[in-house]
Write a protein that holds these residues in place. Structure first.
Motif, PDB file in Angstrom:
ATOM      1  N   HIS A   1     107.726  48.298  70.819  1.00  0.00           N
ATOM      2  CA  HIS A   1     108.170  49.583  70.600  1.00  0.00           C
ATOM      3  C   HIS A   1     109.061  49.870  71.671  1.00  0.00           C
ATOM      4  O   HIS A   1     110.289  50.529  71.725  1.00  0.00           O
ATOM      5  CB  HIS A   1     106.706  50.423  70.615  1.00  0.00           C
TER       6      HIS A   1
ATOM      7  N   TYR B   1     113.241  53.567  70.958  1.00  0.00           N
ATOM      8  CA  TYR B   1     112.702  53.986  72.273  1.00  0.00           C
ATOM      9  C   TYR B   1     114.027  54.105  73.180  1.00  0.00           C
ATOM     10  O   TYR B   1     113.963  55.173  74.191  1.00  0.00           O
ATOM     11  CB  TYR B   1     111.969  52.863  72.725  1.00  0.00           C
TER      12      TYR B   1
ATOM     13  N   THR C   1     109.275  59.720  68.990  1.00  0.00           N
ATOM     14  CA  THR C   1     109.192  58.567  69.990  1.00  0.00           C
ATOM     15  C   THR C   1     108.553  58.823  71.116  1.00  0.00           C
ATOM     16  O   THR C   1     107.678  57.991  71.172  1.00  0.00           O
ATOM     17  CB  THR C   1     110.762  58.319  69.893  1.00  0.00           C
TER      18      THR C   1
END
Length: 71
Positions: free
Chosen positions: A19, A25, A45
């Motif tokens: 991630h 991100y 996010t």
């Protein structure tokens, strides 16, 4: 029990690393030029990032409870 928690921690850590290596991100944590960081997608996010970090912390704490002599 310890093996299951270790496997869960490994999986959660891998998910967090993947991630954090994503463009999603990078954009969410990037600059806030013209308020761009306040887009709802970025909120999601950041929320996912925190949930993944919390999961890793919880698993580490559970493992520490099983073996209190280890930092």
């Amino acid at each position: 029990m310890r093996e299951r928690l270790t496997a869960e921690l490994d999986a959660a850590t891998a998910e967090l690393r993947a991630h954090m290596a994503s463009w999603e991100y990078a954009f969410a944590m990037g600059s806030s030029h013209h308020g761009g960081s306040e887009h709802p997608t970025h909120w999601l996010t950041r929320d996912r990032t925190e949930r993944l970090r919390a999961r890793c912390r919880d698993l580490r704490a559970q493992l520490a409870e099983l073996d209190p002599g280890t930092p």
